[in-house]
Design a protein around this motif. Sequence first.
Motif, PDB file in Angstrom:
ATOM      1  N   ALA A 277       9.747 101.170  99.375  1.00 59.33           N
ATOM      2  CA  ALA A 277      10.553 101.532  98.069  1.00 59.33           C
ATOM      3  C   ALA A 277      11.883 101.354  98.585  1.00 59.33           C
ATOM      4  CB  ALA A 277      10.258 102.805  97.312  1.00 59.33           C
ATOM      5  N   GLU A 278      12.657 101.705  99.703  1.00 63.48           N
ATOM      6  CA  GLU A 278      13.718 101.486 100.081  1.00 63.48           C
ATOM      7  C   GLU A 278      14.280 100.299 100.355  1.00 63.48           C
ATOM      8  OE1 GLU A 278      16.245 103.660 100.532  1.00 63.48           O
ATOM      9  OE2 GLU A 278      14.990 105.505  99.999  1.00 63.48           O
ATOM     10  N   VAL A 279      13.532  99.498 100.777  1.00 59.97           N
ATOM     11  CA  VAL A 279      13.730  97.831 101.118  1.00 59.97           C
ATOM     12  C   VAL A 279      13.724  97.310  99.714  1.00 59.97           C
ATOM     13  CG1 VAL A 279      12.754  95.832 102.117  1.00 59.97           C
ATOM     14  CG2 VAL A 279      12.647  98.086 103.234  1.00 59.97           C
ATOM     15  N   PHE A 280      12.746  97.615  98.729  1.00 62.99           N
ATOM     16  CA  PHE A 280      12.773  97.079  97.378  1.00 62.99           C
ATOM     17  C   PHE A 280      13.973  97.206  96.684  1.00 62.99           C
ATOM     18  CE2 PHE A 280      11.853  97.609  92.877  1.00 62.99           C
ATOM     19  CZ  PHE A 280      11.128  96.537  92.632  1.00 62.99           C
ATOM     20  N   GLU A 281      14.569  98.353  96.763  1.00 64.82           N
ATOM     21  CA  GLU A 281      15.650  98.929  96.189  1.00 64.82           C
ATOM     22  C   GLU A 281      17.148  97.745  96.680  1.00 64.82           C
ATOM     23  OE1 GLU A 281      16.674 102.817  96.064  1.00 64.82           O
ATOM     24  OE2 GLU A 281      14.896 103.208  94.805  1.00 64.82           O
ATOM     25  N   LYS A 282      17.049  97.832  98.088  1.00 65.77           N
ATOM     26  CA  LYS A 282      17.963  96.987  98.485  1.00 65.77           C
ATOM     27  C   LYS A 282      17.904  95.414  97.956  1.00 65.77           C
ATOM     28  CE  LYS A 282      18.496  99.598 102.901  1.00 65.77           C
ATOM     29  NZ  LYS A 282      18.036  99.744 104.277  1.00 65.77           N
ATOM     30  N   ALA A 283      16.414  94.799  97.842  1.00 64.02           N
ATOM     31  CA  ALA A 283      16.462  93.596  97.408  1.00 64.02           C
ATOM     32  C   ALA A 283      16.970  93.553  95.656  1.00 64.02           C
ATOM     33  CB  ALA A 283      14.868  93.253  97.557  1.00 64.02           C
ATOM     34  N   CYS A 284      16.752  94.416  95.293  1.00 59.87           N
ATOM     35  CA  CYS A 284      17.239  94.565  93.831  1.00 59.87           C
ATOM     36  C   CYS A 284      18.606  94.402  93.875  1.00 59.87           C
ATOM     37  CB  CYS A 284      16.648  95.771  92.991  1.00 59.87           C
ATOM     38  SG  CYS A 284      14.983  95.802  92.830  1.00 59.87           S
ATOM     39  N   ALA A 285      19.236  95.363  94.657  1.00 59.37           N
ATOM     40  CA  ALA A 285      20.650  95.305  94.609  1.00 59.37           C
ATOM     41  C   ALA A 285      21.447  93.775  95.335  1.00 59.37           C
ATOM     42  CB  ALA A 285      21.161  96.627  95.705  1.00 59.37           C
ATOM     43  N   GLU A 286      20.653  93.310  95.806  1.00 53.80           N
ATOM     44  CA  GLU A 286      21.195  91.928  96.518  1.00 53.80           C
ATOM     45  C   GLU A 286      21.121  90.951  95.379  1.00 53.80           C
ATOM     46  OE1 GLU A 286      18.729  91.291  99.945  1.00 53.80           O
ATOM     47  OE2 GLU A 286      19.756  92.649 101.273  1.00 53.80           O
ATOM     48  N   ALA A 287      20.132  91.275  94.340  1.00 55.28           N
ATOM     49  CA  ALA A 287      20.050  90.403  93.231  1.00 55.28           C
ATOM     50  C   ALA A 287      20.897  90.775  92.118  1.00 55.28           C
ATOM     51  CB  ALA A 287      18.409  90.284  92.961  1.00 55.28           C
ATOM     52  N   PHE A 349      13.278  85.306  91.551  1.00 51.96           N
ATOM     53  CA  PHE A 349      13.484  86.647  91.313  1.00 51.96           C
ATOM     54  C   PHE A 349      14.863  87.023  90.927  1.00 51.96           C
ATOM     55  CE2 PHE A 349      14.761  90.810  93.549  1.00 51.96           C
ATOM     56  CZ  PHE A 349      14.069  91.649  92.483  1.00 51.96           C
ATOM     57  N   ALA A 350      15.869  86.290  91.420  1.00 52.36           N
ATOM     58  CA  ALA A 350      17.379  86.508  91.220  1.00 52.36           C
ATOM     59  C   ALA A 350      17.547  86.122  89.752  1.00 52.36           C
ATOM     60  CB  ALA A 350      18.069  85.849  91.983  1.00 52.36           C
ATOM     61  N   GLN A 351      16.771  85.046  89.268  1.00 53.77           N
ATOM     62  CA  GLN A 351      17.195  84.519  87.877  1.00 53.77           C
ATOM     63  C   GLN A 351      16.482  85.548  86.942  1.00 53.77           C
ATOM     64  OE1 GLN A 351      15.389  80.738  88.521  1.00 53.77           O
ATOM     65  NE2 GLN A 351      17.285  79.795  88.159  1.00 53.77           N
ATOM     66  N   VAL A 352      15.112  85.881  87.262  1.00 64.28           N
ATOM     67  CA  VAL A 352      14.418  86.923  86.146  1.00 64.28           C
ATOM     68  C   VAL A 352      15.335  88.344  86.249  1.00 64.28           C
ATOM     69  CG1 VAL A 352      12.433  88.353  86.030  1.00 64.28           C
ATOM     70  CG2 VAL A 352      12.174  85.845  86.619  1.00 64.28           C
ATOM     71  N   MET A 353      15.736  88.747  87.401  1.00 64.78           N
ATOM     72  CA  MET A 353      16.749  89.914  87.329  1.00 64.78           C
ATOM     73  C   MET A 353      17.943  89.939  86.588  1.00 64.78           C
ATOM     74  SD  MET A 353      15.808  92.674  89.283  1.00 64.78           S
ATOM     75  CE  MET A 353      17.118  93.294  90.179  1.00 64.78           C
ATOM     76  N   ALA A 354      18.346  88.615  86.497  1.00 62.82           N
ATOM     77  CA  ALA A 354      19.749  88.172  85.823  1.00 62.82           C
ATOM     78  C   ALA A 354      19.414  88.505  84.165  1.00 62.82           C
ATOM     79  CB  ALA A 354      20.343  86.786  86.050  1.00 62.82           C
ATOM     80  N   SER A 355      18.010  87.889  83.932  1.00 61.42           N
ATOM     81  CA  SER A 355      17.471  87.900  82.515  1.00 61.42           C
ATOM     82  C   SER A 355      17.368  89.304  81.969  1.00 61.42           C
ATOM     83  CB  SER A 355      16.400  87.014  82.356  1.00 61.42           C
ATOM     84  OG  SER A 355      16.487  85.670  82.441  1.00 61.42           O
ATOM     85  N   VAL A 356      16.742  90.221  82.953  1.00 56.60           N
ATOM     86  CA  VAL A 356      16.515  91.578  82.826  1.00 56.60           C
ATOM     87  C   VAL A 356      17.773  92.399  82.296  1.00 56.60           C
ATOM     88  CG1 VAL A 356      15.515  93.801  83.607  1.00 56.60           C
ATOM     89  CG2 VAL A 356      14.278  91.752  83.777  1.00 56.60           C
ATOM     90  N   LYS A 357      18.722  92.105  83.310  1.00 56.66           N
ATOM     91  CA  LYS A 357      20.060  92.750  83.059  1.00 56.66           C
ATOM     92  C   LYS A 357      20.669  92.477  81.769  1.00 56.66           C
ATOM     93  CE  LYS A 357      24.305  93.515  85.997  1.00 56.66           C
ATOM     94  NZ  LYS A 357      24.976  93.106  87.137  1.00 56.66           N
ATOM     95  N   ALA A 358      20.698  91.110  81.487  1.00 58.09           N
ATOM     96  CA  ALA A 358      21.149  90.948  80.116  1.00 58.09           C
ATOM     97  C   ALA A 358      20.436  91.295  79.232  1.00 58.09           C
ATOM     98  CB  ALA A 358      21.246  89.307  79.829  1.00 58.09           C
ATOM     99  N   GLY A 359      19.196  91.396  79.119  1.00 56.08           N
ATOM    100  CA  GLY A 359      18.375  91.970  77.983  1.00 56.08           C
ATOM    101  C   GLY A 359      18.757  93.336  77.978  1.00 56.08           C
ATOM    102  N   PHE A 360      18.706  94.117  79.079  1.00 56.92           N
ATOM    103  CA  PHE A 360      18.971  95.638  79.018  1.00 56.92           C
ATOM    104  C   PHE A 360      20.382  95.904  78.355  1.00 56.92           C
ATOM    105  CE2 PHE A 360      20.399  99.468  80.929  1.00 56.92           C
ATOM    106  CZ  PHE A 360      19.229 100.444  80.481  1.00 56.92           C
ATOM    107  N   GLY A 361      21.290  95.240  79.024  1.00 56.16           N
ATOM    108  CA  GLY A 361      22.749  95.316  78.389  1.00 56.16           C
ATOM    109  C   GLY A 361      22.734  95.352  77.067  1.00 56.16           C
ATOM    110  N   GLU A 362      22.192  94.140  76.393  1.00 58.78           N
ATOM    111  CA  GLU A 362      21.969  93.855  74.864  1.00 58.78           C
ATOM    112  C   GLU A 362      21.416  95.062  74.138  1.00 58.78           C
ATOM    113  OE1 GLU A 362      23.035  91.683  71.399  1.00 58.78           O
ATOM    114  OE2 GLU A 362      23.718  91.824  73.363  1.00 58.78           O
TER     115      GLU A 362
END
Length: 493
Positions: A277-287, A349-362
């Motif tokens: 889970a720690e490594v997963f969080e770092k991967a999310c932060a890098e994205a 992964f980075a593209q999906v993360m960007a979409s999630v971030k935009a959708g959540f912000g909206e």
Amino acid sequence: MVEWRLRSTAEAVPGPVAVPAPVAATAPPVTDGPAPDASGAPGRRASFNQDKHFSVAEESRGADDPVASWLAVTFEVEGALDEGALARALLGLVQRHEVLRCEFRRLAGELACEPLAAGELVLEAEHVATFDSAELLRGFLVERFKRSIDTLSWPLFTMGAVLRPDSATVFLAFDHIVCDGMSMPIVVREVLGTYEALRRGEEPVLPPAPSYLDFAEEQRRRYLSIDAGDERLGYWKSFIQGNGEFFPRFPLDLGVEPDRMYPIVNEASTLLDAAEAEVFEKACAEADGKPFMGVLGSVAVCLREAGGPGVYRGFMPVSERGRGSWNDAVGWFVNTMPIEFDASPGRDFAQVMASVKAGFGEMIRHIDVPFVRAWELLAPEEFAARSWPYPVNFFSYLDMRRCEGAERHHEWRPATHVWSARANGACSWFQRDAAGLHMNSLYVDTAPARRTMTDFQEALRQTVQSIARSGGFRRPVVLTAPRGPQRQVPVRG
């Protein structure tokens, strides 16, 4: 096992009382709600969540088709339990939080929630049973919670402890009408903090707790008068236009029939251990995203690979505690909002993360309107029903490490338990704690649903593990679960 039954002094019967009435005078100060006025109108009114929950209970009881749900928390106490100190701590919790002292009743067309006076409450202890196995105890507690907690009558919770010579497991179970998931860490911290102070011979000192009833009053004042034409419903209307209906459907087959409720399966499993889970969080932060966004994006990709649409649409509960000084309050501070984003094939992964971030912000930009009001105004026929009309896509994520007192969770070992009488779909909660990332699901007990949810959970585990190991999505895994009918609709621009 010992249970503590809560009564007002007007109802208390002679017998052994765990906490004498004078203890109430030493508890933290509280503010009692106003009484009904001369016209009979309620002095305090329920929130929109509470009103809908209570209405469903009323209607289902009248139809002899009970609908119920509760949340419970357990935690550990080391050493022989001081029953008197724990009883005082439990009573202090109820005295501090108005919503736990509320009696709900229909009055003048409104759902009133008048709190009992804090100083009128007493606890009565009862040693109820002895058990030879954990399995027998677990079954007893589930049945006890079902029988003891009734949305239509007070008290709306039950409290007790499983006693052992050198330790105890304390449990509290609440009807959903008085609390949410984030209330559970508050309960643990306050009860154990008070208990430990009393064991040290100190008088606990806690500030007055913010009252959920004040939050409910503010919410009703702001949103009771809006209508379907209110501009604040624009985000909901746009979502409905893209989705084709108010509720986003769970896109995989669960084998359910229309207008039917089913017994449920309640499953919990670990998706990532602490190190993963720690490594997963770092991967999310890098994205450039947060861990919950990585989990939500992974859910969307797994659903799509199983035959769901490339555009993820679902409901997401969002805490409303951050909009005021409610962080130390017990109550139902949850708004449910729709979210959508692109998770179509070919996106990394980075593209999906960007979409999630935009959708959540909206979504967050339009968080104000309460879900129940949007439901009532924009889907009135479905609002009149006792349940959501079909399996709904639902995602929830909690990071328990952010809770005050989390630094002692390794000692207290708190665990939250969710139960519902019946359902017609599937709901999953994801929880991050010091031990890793966990998934808890409630879903209908049908053969197709068991296959679907087993395969979905395994695909999700492989996906988040792949992100932790390589920073990206794994190769698609074909799920064996049968797929339900799909409607492919384009994402909103």
